[in-house]
Design an enzyme around this catalytic site. Sequence first.
Site, mmCIF file in Angstrom:
data_model
loop_
_atom_site.group_PDB
_atom_site.id
_atom_site.type_symbol
_atom_site.label_atom_id
_atom_site.label_comp_id
_atom_site.label_asym_id
_atom_site.label_seq_id
_atom_site.Cartn_x
_atom_site.Cartn_y
_atom_site.Cartn_z
ATOM 1 N N ASN A 88 0.881 -1.155 0.000
ATOM 2 C CA ASN A 88 0.000 0.000 0.000
ATOM 3 C C ASN A 88 0.923 1.210 0.000
ATOM 4 O OD1 ASN A 88 -1.656 2.206 1.591
ATOM 5 N ND2 ASN A 88 -3.128 0.753 0.744
ATOM 6 N N SER A 89 0.859 1.988 -1.070
ATOM 7 C CA SER A 89 1.878 3.004 -1.321
ATOM 8 C C SER A 89 1.903 4.107 -0.272
ATOM 9 C CB SER A 89 1.654 3.636 -2.700
ATOM 10 O OG SER A 89 1.693 2.665 -3.708
ATOM 11 N N LYS A 90 3.004 4.804 -0.229
ATOM 12 C CA LYS A 90 3.169 5.957 0.652
ATOM 13 C C LYS A 90 2.040 6.946 0.387
ATOM 14 C CE LYS A 90 6.726 9.342 1.903
ATOM 15 N NZ LYS A 90 8.111 9.774 1.627
ATOM 16 N N PRO A 91 1.244 7.317 1.390
ATOM 17 C CA PRO A 91 0.084 8.184 1.144
ATOM 18 C C PRO A 91 0.394 9.489 0.428
ATOM 19 C CG PRO A 91 -0.107 7.174 3.297
ATOM 20 C CD PRO A 91 1.259 6.809 2.771
#
Length: 370
Positions: A88-91
């Site tokens: 889950n990518s860096k926000p």
Amino acid sequence: MTTAPGGGHAALVEHLHERGLLDDTWRRIWHAIPRASFIPEQVWRQEHFRCVPVTGPERLALIHSDEPVITQLDDGVADGPGIATCANSKPSMVARILRLLEVQDGHRVLEVGTGTGHLAALLCERVGDRNVHTVEVDPGLADRAAKRLASSGHRPQVVHTDGEWGLPGSAPYDRIVLTCAVRYVPAALLEQLRPGGVLVAPLDRDFWSGALIRMVGEGGGRGEGTFDSGASYMPMRSHRAPDLPAVHGGITRVSHTALVAHELLTLGFALYAGARLPGVRMWHSGHGNDAQLWMQDATGSAASVAGRTVHQYGPRSLWRETEQVHAEYVELGAPEHTRLGLSVGPDGQRVLLKDPPRVIAPAPWVQTLG
């Protein structure tokens, strides 16, 4: 170490909003779609040389931070080497991508790389479920993401397929977003993009740094793009770089250089050098005056630089070539990445210098290798 203030999901969203990465519409949507709802129980944090399991309160702190959360190792195969293959990518990077995508009401969106399903949920909330199509090459990830999306009240079209080919049956799209890095922009995706539509993707660059590209479709599989920033994403499975051969043995050539290694660690130079020296990979450790470089090509030629001492191996003098390319770059005014662009069409992909306008072609000695 987390990089957002404490306070959970709401604090993370406000952190992104205060940085100017979320407008009021996206701020509202992010508040409504908690990241934690899409994260599996078993997660890892990426550290320098390995992925470390994260559990308990530390797990929740990681989810509520501005950091990527690793959600799969080794394509889901047990007892592998522990390489991250889904996250889950860096926000803040997700927010940056959404800002570049410029999604509007009624847009049809294709997401390549469903992953956990979190981005698909954000897009559903923005344009409606029927306008969101998302593809995932891993059948297990696709199935679990579809279930998480349904649990959150969203039902986009989720398809198990290789994102290299897009989803032609639902084309054309107004927006296409990739959540995995590609070595080149796949022609099939540009063919499925409406003229004037926008594609945003991380490009996997051999020469030191990945880059985020925003492309505008021109029809017929053509597009013009601008580089926004560096971006480090896991590669699309069909775009994973091949293993390099063993470095040539024999005599090691030792020399000294006036070029400081960290001068090469800018996105502008990485893009320029990557176009001039295709197939040459470069990576580094350390920062500033302590930076050390290593580069290698597919023939087994290599070079390492520590301080001002250079070691070279194999038939090519990779460091000498790099010095020459850097001299060219300086003579052009050391253009930042914002002065470079990308042109894609049936004849391939080319890096462009905008001012003065020119194609950055491979160096003549590279063209004659072989």
